[in-house]
Design an enzyme around this catalytic site. Structure first.
Site, PDB file in Angstrom:
ATOM      1  N   ARG A   1      36.165  -1.864 -20.376  1.00  0.00           N
ATOM      2  CA  ARG A   1      37.297  -2.736 -20.084  1.00  0.00           C
ATOM      3  C   ARG A   1      37.076  -3.572 -18.827  1.00  0.00           C
ATOM      4  O   ARG A   1      36.382  -3.148 -17.894  1.00  0.00           O
ATOM      5  CB  ARG A   1      38.579  -1.922 -19.984  1.00  0.00           C
ATOM      6  CG  ARG A   1      38.680  -1.086 -18.741  1.00  0.00           C
ATOM      7  CD  ARG A   1      39.806  -0.082 -18.904  1.00  0.00           C
ATOM      8  NE  ARG A   1      40.189   0.506 -17.641  1.00  0.00           N
ATOM      9  CZ  ARG A   1      40.623   1.761 -17.505  1.00  0.00           C
ATOM     10  NH1 ARG A   1      40.712   2.554 -18.564  1.00  0.00           N
ATOM     11  NH2 ARG A   1      40.974   2.226 -16.331  1.00  0.00           N
TER      12      ARG A   1
ATOM     13  N   GLU B   1      45.402   4.451 -22.502  1.00  0.00           N
ATOM     14  CA  GLU B   1      44.203   4.913 -23.210  1.00  0.00           C
ATOM     15  C   GLU B   1      44.472   5.158 -24.690  1.00  0.00           C
ATOM     16  O   GLU B   1      45.621   5.156 -25.125  1.00  0.00           O
ATOM     17  CB  GLU B   1      43.700   6.220 -22.580  1.00  0.00           C
ATOM     18  CG  GLU B   1      43.304   6.097 -21.117  1.00  0.00           C
ATOM     19  CD  GLU B   1      41.978   5.371 -20.914  1.00  0.00           C
ATOM     20  OE1 GLU B   1      41.319   5.024 -21.912  1.00  0.00           O
ATOM     21  OE2 GLU B   1      41.606   5.158 -19.747  1.00  0.00           O
TER      22      GLU B   1
ATOM     23  N   ASN C   1      21.432  -3.899 -22.844  1.00  0.00           N
ATOM     24  CA  ASN C   1      22.528  -3.080 -23.376  1.00  0.00           C
ATOM     25  C   ASN C   1      23.790  -3.922 -23.524  1.00  0.00           C
ATOM     26  O   ASN C   1      24.084  -4.763 -22.673  1.00  0.00           O
ATOM     27  CB  ASN C   1      22.809  -1.901 -22.436  1.00  0.00           C
ATOM     28  CG  ASN C   1      23.710  -0.873 -23.087  1.00  0.00           C
ATOM     29  OD1 ASN C   1      23.267  -0.154 -23.987  1.00  0.00           O
ATOM     30  ND2 ASN C   1      24.960  -0.815 -22.681  1.00  0.00           N
TER      31      ASN C   1
HETATM   32  C1  LIG Z   1      37.918  -1.176 -27.746  1.00  0.00           C
HETATM   33  C2  LIG Z   1      37.086  -0.227 -26.937  1.00  0.00           C
HETATM   34  C3  LIG Z   1      37.264  -0.098 -25.572  1.00  0.00           C
HETATM   35  C4  LIG Z   1      36.471   0.741 -24.809  1.00  0.00           C
HETATM   36  N1  LIG Z   1      36.650   0.795 -23.452  1.00  0.00           N
HETATM   37  C5  LIG Z   1      35.808   1.533 -22.687  1.00  0.00           C
HETATM   38  C6  LIG Z   1      35.908   1.514 -21.251  1.00  0.00           C
HETATM   39  O1  LIG Z   1      36.758   0.853 -20.664  1.00  0.00           O
HETATM   40  N2  LIG Z   1      35.021   2.244 -20.527  1.00  0.00           N
HETATM   41  C7  LIG Z   1      34.053   2.990 -21.139  1.00  0.00           C
HETATM   42  O2  LIG Z   1      33.260   3.608 -20.426  1.00  0.00           O
HETATM   43  N3  LIG Z   1      33.947   3.060 -22.487  1.00  0.00           N
HETATM   44  C8  LIG Z   1      34.790   2.331 -23.275  1.00  0.00           C
HETATM   45  N4  LIG Z   1      34.676   2.360 -24.638  1.00  0.00           N
HETATM   46  C9  LIG Z   1      33.695   3.271 -25.267  1.00  0.00           C
HETATM   47  C10 LIG Z   1      32.275   2.722 -25.236  1.00  0.00           C
HETATM   48  O3  LIG Z   1      32.232   1.381 -25.594  1.00  0.00           O
HETATM   49  C11 LIG Z   1      31.387   3.482 -26.222  1.00  0.00           C
HETATM   50  O4  LIG Z   1      31.411   4.849 -25.943  1.00  0.00           O
HETATM   51  C12 LIG Z   1      29.945   2.999 -26.235  1.00  0.00           C
HETATM   52  O5  LIG Z   1      29.228   3.733 -27.200  1.00  0.00           O
HETATM   53  C13 LIG Z   1      29.251   3.159 -24.917  1.00  0.00           C
HETATM   54  O6  LIG Z   1      27.995   2.501 -25.011  1.00  0.00           O
HETATM   55  P1  LIG Z   1      26.749   2.828 -24.072  1.00  0.00           P
HETATM   56  O7  LIG Z   1      26.178   4.116 -24.594  1.00  0.00           O
HETATM   57  O8  LIG Z   1      25.820   1.662 -24.267  1.00  0.00           O
HETATM   58  O9  LIG Z   1      27.223   2.966 -22.660  1.00  0.00           O
HETATM   59  C14 LIG Z   1      35.477   1.519 -25.432  1.00  0.00           C
HETATM   60  C15 LIG Z   1      35.297   1.416 -26.807  1.00  0.00           C
HETATM   61  C16 LIG Z   1      36.082   0.553 -27.563  1.00  0.00           C
HETATM   62  C17 LIG Z   1      35.844   0.440 -29.038  1.00  0.00           C
HETATM   63 MN   LIG Z   2      23.932   1.449 -25.242  1.00  0.00          MN
END
Ligand SMILES: Cc1cc2nc3c(=O)[nH]c(=O)nc-3n(C[C@H](O)[C@H](O)[C@H](O)COP(=O)(O)O)c2cc1C
Ligand SMILES: [Mn+2]
Length: 476
Positions: free
Chosen positions: A164, A275, A159
């Protein structure tokens, strides 16, 4: 049109050719780089920024921000014609996304990310840029747009998502999962439940296709690397990390490898961090700690920074999740949707459609409201209104919607603990739902034939005028 870059450096060259790049020398890590990024993101020209000569940093270190904040650069990253108007560009992405076939990464031994490496006592994160993005942030963040890689110990699924990453010392960082459903959180818990630390790699300075893939809601078991390959139309080249064996993108800029320690054994107070709502969501809270045992970087590395900023500034100038909602509407059989858009950084959704029957618009509005993460407002407009143009949308709201008849409220719907309007006392006990207002700003279906005609150009006529006369109108 295919994607024309292999890595962040090549993307920056394309941005420069578009005339969208501004170089900023000598700005400070504490607040200044973040502040300049915020002002630029909110300006009309919305340039991308390359920060050089950063005080206190090794000479060649750079930071790139506002990567895909404009619609044009989002299109460039997606491999879509950068001259398309925003709504057409999003429609193109919706089409492309539906047909995307995952492309597995390809192994290579030519890995620029391994040009410089440090391990053990030589690891020193102060050699890499980590801005304090907003004034009241709890510390420096190397990871604001960085990709966190973990591998499922049972299935081998890798994955790669964006979470952050705060820097706490020479070799300690924390990774923040918004909730336990994040794939990175689910995978690391599998190791922790067995009393093991989770091997982890953090990619700082990846190509924008992987940045976009890291934001997509992919199902469990799907790899964002394959999705990035699909966007690019070519496999991502990877080379196994010397410490973790994870398939690290070969052309990444700065890579941290190490172990994410069991949360019950070790944590550090993380945040607060501004945020995407434009607010702080919480005070300092414990987060899992990564022991960084190796760092790798390209010579003169570039950090991709993407701090959340007050709306309407958003990481992606095309509202990528509106493409998903648009596809959802089509998938459930709602015909003649001609556009979907998100304003206020995803917090407001607009759907444009050609009404075919009474209730058509409300049907679309209910589906959109159900899928509106944290949103409070869903607006339905007719097909003569450009949903990407907020002024146009408000024109429809003020001339076609009667508040006493055309507004519905949905209660107890999908939001999150990041929602500033939900009282802290509710959030702390897991009450994280909000309500949503559906504004039907379409002409009432029974009055379509008799409604006062509009005196304005049609969208198509206005586009045609712009095509023929734009060179005169845009003269300075
Ligand atoms: C610039 C940016 C920063 C992000 N920061 C966070 C974060 O700090 N924590 C978090 O849980 N999701 C964060 N997200 C959202 C996740 O990356 C996003 O929901 C992603 O689809 C989660 O992937 P997963 O399903 O593999 O966990 C961020 C997204 C972006 C574009
Ligand atoms: Mn994923």
């Amino acid at each position: 049109m295919a994607v024309q870059y292999r890595d962040l450096r090549e993307f920056i060259e394309l941005v420069e050719k578009l005339g969208d790049l501004r170089k900023v020398q000598g700005a400070a890590l504490a607040f200044e780089i973040g502040a300049i990024t915020e002002v630029a993101a909110g300006s009309e020209s919305c340039p991308a920024l390359l920060f050089t000569d950063i005080p206190g940093q090794p000479a060649g270190n750079r930071i790139f921000t506002n990567t895909t904040v404009s619609a044009r650069r989002a299109a460039l990253a997606l491999g879509i014609d950068t001259n398309l108007p925003p709504l057409q560009a999003l429609q193109e992405w919706k089409r492309k996304r539906v047909d995307l076939k995952p492309i597995a990464p390809e192994q290579t031994t030519n890995a620029p990310y391994l040009e410089n490496s440090s391990t053990g006592d030589a690891v020193d994160l102060s050699l890499f840029p980590a801005p304090i993005w907003h004034k009241d942030d709890g510390g420096p963040y190397i990871g604001s747009g960085s990709v966190v890689m973990t591998r499922d110990p049972d299935t081998g699924w890798v994955n790669c998502s964006i979470y952050r990453v705060q820097v706490h010392s020479r070799d300690r960082v924390t990774v923040q999962f918004d909730h336990n459903g994040r794939h990175g959180a689910m995978i690391s818990k599998k190791y922790w439940d067995r009393g093991q630390a989770c091997p982890i790699a953090i990619i700082n300075g990846q190509d924008p296709a992987l940045f976009i893939a890291g934001f997509e809601y992919l199902p469990e078991g799907a790899s964002e690397l394959d999705f990035a390959g699909a966007i690019r139309g070519a496999p991502v080249e990877v080379c196994a990390g010397p410490v973790t064996g994870l398939p690290i993108p070969a052309r990444a800029e700065i890579v941290l490898e190490g172990m994410l320690m069991p949360f019950a054994e070790e944590s550090l107070p993380e945040g607060p961090f501004g945020e995407f709502t434009g607010y702080y969501a919480a005070e300092k809270r414990p987060a899992p700690v990564m022991h960084v045992t190796a760092t790798h970087h390209r010579t003169n590395p570039i950090l991709l920074g993407s701090p959340p900023l007050k709306p309407p500034r958003f990481h992606f100038g095309l509202p990528l999740r509106a493409a998903g909602i648009w596809s959802n509407l089509e998938a459930v059989g709602i015909a003649d949707v001609v556009g979907a858009w998100q304003h206020v950084s995803q917090l407001m959704i607009v759907i444009a459609l050609k009404q075919r029957y009474a209730g058509h618009a409300k049907r679309a509005g209910l589906v959109a409201a159900a899928n509106s993460y944290m949103g409070r407002i869903v607006v339905l407009v007719d097909d003569d209104v450009d949903p990407s143009n907020l002024a146009d949308v408000m024109w429809a709201v003020t001339t076609r919607a009667e508040p006493s008849e055309d507004v519905d409220i949905i209660r107890n719907a999908w939001s999150s603990s990041l929602d500033p309007r939900i009282p802290a006392s509710h959030r702390s006990i897991g009450l994280t739902s909000n309500s949503k207002m559906i504004i039907d700003a379409c002409i009432p279906f029974q009055h379509i034939e008799t409604y006062p005609r509009t005196s304005a150009l049609t969208l198509a006529d206005a586009l045609e005028i712009r095509r023929r006369w734009g060179h005169v109108l845009d003269q300075r």
